[in-house]
Design a protein around this motif. Structure first.
Motif, PDB file in Angstrom:
ATOM      1  N   LEU A 145       0.847  -1.186   0.000  1.00 14.95           N
ATOM      2  CA  LEU A 145       0.000   0.000   0.000  1.00 14.95           C
ATOM      3  C   LEU A 145       0.885   1.238   0.000  1.00 14.95           C
ATOM      4  O   LEU A 145       1.791   1.359   0.835  1.00 14.95           O
ATOM      5  CB  LEU A 145      -0.897   0.008   1.245  1.00 14.95           C
ATOM      6  N   SER A 146       0.652   2.143  -0.932  1.00 13.23           N
ATOM      7  CA  SER A 146       1.379   3.412  -0.966  1.00 13.23           C
ATOM      8  C   SER A 146       0.380   4.539  -0.780  1.00 13.23           C
ATOM      9  O   SER A 146      -0.669   4.564  -1.432  1.00 13.23           O
ATOM     10  CB  SER A 146       2.110   3.589  -2.300  1.00 13.23           C
ATOM     11  N   LEU A 147       0.720   5.463   0.111  1.00 12.71           N
ATOM     12  CA  LEU A 147      -0.140   6.608   0.408  1.00 12.71           C
ATOM     13  C   LEU A 147       0.703   7.871   0.298  1.00 12.71           C
ATOM     14  O   LEU A 147       1.788   7.943   0.876  1.00 12.71           O
ATOM     15  CB  LEU A 147      -0.707   6.470   1.830  1.00 12.71           C
ATOM     16  N   ALA A 148       0.252   8.840  -0.475  1.00 11.95           N
ATOM     17  CA  ALA A 148       1.068  10.041  -0.705  1.00 11.95           C
ATOM     18  C   ALA A 148       0.239  11.315  -0.529  1.00 11.95           C
ATOM     19  O   ALA A 148      -0.931  11.369  -0.904  1.00 11.95           O
ATOM     20  CB  ALA A 148       1.658  10.017  -2.105  1.00 11.95           C
ATOM     21  N   TRP A 149       0.882  12.308   0.084  1.00 11.64           N
ATOM     22  CA  TRP A 149       0.362  13.667   0.076  1.00 11.64           C
ATOM     23  C   TRP A 149       1.237  14.468  -0.886  1.00 11.64           C
ATOM     24  O   TRP A 149       2.452  14.548  -0.690  1.00 11.64           O
ATOM     25  CB  TRP A 149       0.436  14.304   1.471  1.00 11.64           C
ATOM     26  N   VAL A 150       0.639  15.025  -1.901  1.00  8.88           N
ATOM     27  CA  VAL A 150       1.403  15.764  -2.910  1.00  8.88           C
ATOM     28  C   VAL A 150       1.158  17.253  -2.704  1.00  8.88           C
ATOM     29  O   VAL A 150       0.017  17.705  -2.656  1.00  8.88           O
ATOM     30  CB  VAL A 150       0.988  15.338  -4.340  1.00  8.88           C
ATOM     31  N   ARG A 151       2.252  18.007  -2.559  1.00 13.78           N
ATOM     32  CA  ARG A 151       2.122  19.444  -2.330  1.00 13.78           C
ATOM     33  C   ARG A 151       3.190  20.187  -3.134  1.00 13.78           C
ATOM     34  O   ARG A 151       4.183  19.584  -3.561  1.00 13.78           O
ATOM     35  CB  ARG A 151       2.275  19.767  -0.854  1.00 13.78           C
ATOM     36  N   PRO A 152       3.015  21.489  -3.361  1.00  8.28           N
ATOM     37  CA  PRO A 152       4.025  22.246  -4.100  1.00  8.28           C
ATOM     38  C   PRO A 152       5.380  22.186  -3.407  1.00  8.28           C
ATOM     39  O   PRO A 152       5.457  22.165  -2.175  1.00  8.28           O
ATOM     40  CB  PRO A 152       3.478  23.679  -4.093  1.00  8.28           C
ATOM     41  N   TRP A 153       6.454  22.149  -4.205  1.00  3.67           N
ATOM     42  CA  TRP A 153       7.801  22.077  -3.650  1.00  3.67           C
ATOM     43  C   TRP A 153       8.235  23.442  -3.140  1.00  3.67           C
ATOM     44  O   TRP A 153       8.033  24.467  -3.803  1.00  3.67           O
ATOM     45  CB  TRP A 153       8.772  21.602  -4.729  1.00  3.67           C
ATOM     46  N   VAL A 154       8.801  23.443  -1.957  1.00  2.30           N
ATOM     47  CA  VAL A 154       9.339  24.674  -1.363  1.00  2.30           C
ATOM     48  C   VAL A 154      10.795  24.400  -0.991  1.00  2.30           C
ATOM     49  O   VAL A 154      11.086  23.420  -0.314  1.00  2.30           O
ATOM     50  CB  VAL A 154       8.553  25.089  -0.098  1.00  2.30           C
ATOM     51  N   LYS A 155      11.694  25.267  -1.454  1.00  2.00           N
ATOM     52  CA  LYS A 155      13.108  25.076  -1.153  1.00  2.00           C
ATOM     53  C   LYS A 155      13.374  25.340   0.314  1.00  2.00           C
ATOM     54  O   LYS A 155      13.019  26.387   0.856  1.00  2.00           O
ATOM     55  CB  LYS A 155      13.976  26.002  -2.007  1.00  2.00           C
ATOM     56  N   ARG A 156      14.034  24.369   0.968  1.00  2.00           N
ATOM     57  CA  ARG A 156      14.437  24.528   2.363  1.00  2.00           C
ATOM     58  C   ARG A 156      15.903  24.148   2.505  1.00  2.00           C
ATOM     59  O   ARG A 156      16.333  23.166   1.911  1.00  2.00           O
ATOM     60  CB  ARG A 156      13.582  23.632   3.278  1.00  2.00           C
ATOM     61  N   VAL A 157      16.641  24.905   3.287  1.00  2.00           N
ATOM     62  CA  VAL A 157      18.027  24.572   3.534  1.00  2.00           C
ATOM     63  C   VAL A 157      18.051  23.470   4.601  1.00  2.00           C
ATOM     64  O   VAL A 157      17.592  23.659   5.711  1.00  2.00           O
ATOM     65  CB  VAL A 157      18.817  25.806   4.023  1.00  2.00           C
ATOM     66  N   ASP A 158      18.574  22.301   4.218  1.00  2.00           N
ATOM     67  CA  ASP A 158      18.566  21.151   5.120  1.00  2.00           C
ATOM     68  C   ASP A 158      19.838  21.186   5.978  1.00  2.00           C
ATOM     69  O   ASP A 158      20.915  20.909   5.458  1.00  2.00           O
ATOM     70  CB  ASP A 158      18.520  19.861   4.281  1.00  2.00           C
TER      71      ASP A 158
END
Length: 241
Positions: free
Chosen positions: A228-241
């Motif tokens: 089972l695969s479950l995904a939340w898809v949202r716009p990409w936001v650049k974050r400094v990791d």
């Protein structure tokens, strides 16, 4: 005495048109085959002279967003490092793109496509296609398609290279046993006069998620474990990791 070099080009399968599918990966193969400073088919012999094992110390990777060339020198000298960065600059700027090389390497990439066409690959493609419906990513495997690769010729591959392989789209990383300032000097010496051909193209339009697409999909592959695969898809936001 070890030095690792990575050249990342900001070009992948998302930068291909429908007719160019698989070209970014095909170009990766052509770049290692021959270039401005490497006669056709001589790359393996030249790297071996520097102690490099082909496939482990030297390799490349193509994804939807990038192509990364990898080279590890197990015992780098000033001369071998200088020659290596020179050779890599030739691979990026002027790979040997002619019809004989293209036909040979497209056969190799089409064989890869056939070999990778198993249940896990089909499940992965179906999942991405479902989760990213409406976007270019849903249907842009880096390996390309049989139809587009079969038609690949030198002129079209050269046009793709000239459009996307540019200094603005390159990141060069050198890490290891050596003076960082000398690494910088070598990069400037061999890459510093690189000029792109024509205007820098705009980033591809990757589309928007199709929110009207079904939320659930059943994927059936005989003999595969239940998952089972479950995904939340949202716009990409650049974050400094």
């Amino acid at each position: 005495g070890q030095v690792a070099i990575r050249v990342r080009m900001d070009v992948g399968s998302l930068h291909e048109s429908n007719e160019e599918r698989g070209y970014a990966h095909l170009l990766e193969h052509l770049s290692f085959r021959g270039s401005a400073y490497i006669p056709d088919g001589e790359a393996k012999r030249i790297w071996q002279r520097f102690g490099v094992t082909f496939g482990s110390d030297s390799n490349a990777l193509t994804t939807p967003t990038q192509t990364v060339y990898k080279l590890d020198l197990p015992s780098a000298t000033e001369t071998s490092l200088d020659d290596t960065i020179k050779l890599l600059s030739g691979m990026m700027r002027a790979p040997a793109i002619n019809n004989e090389a293209v036909r040979s390497e497209r056969g190799v990439t089409m064989a890869e496509l056939r070999e990778n066409d198993g249940p896990q690959s089909r499940i992965s493609d179906a999942l991405i296609g479902h989760m990213m419906a409406g976007t270019l990513l849903a249907d842009r495997r880096p390996i390309g398609t049989v139809e587009s690769l079969a038609k690949a010729e030198a002129g079209a591959v050269s046009a793709f290279h000239n459009r996307w392989y540019r200094p603005e789209r390159a990141v060069i990383v050198v890490s290891g046993d050596g003076d960082p300032q000398k690494f910088v000097e070598l990069i400037k010496r061999h890459f510093g006069d690189w000029k792109g051909k024509g205007a820098n193209p705009n980033e591809p339009q990757t589309g928007k998620l199709d929110r009207s697409a079904p939320e659930v999909r059943n994927i059936v592959e005989a003999g595969q474990p239940v998952g089972l695969s479950l995904a939340w898809v949202r716009p990409w936001v650049k974050r400094v990791d």
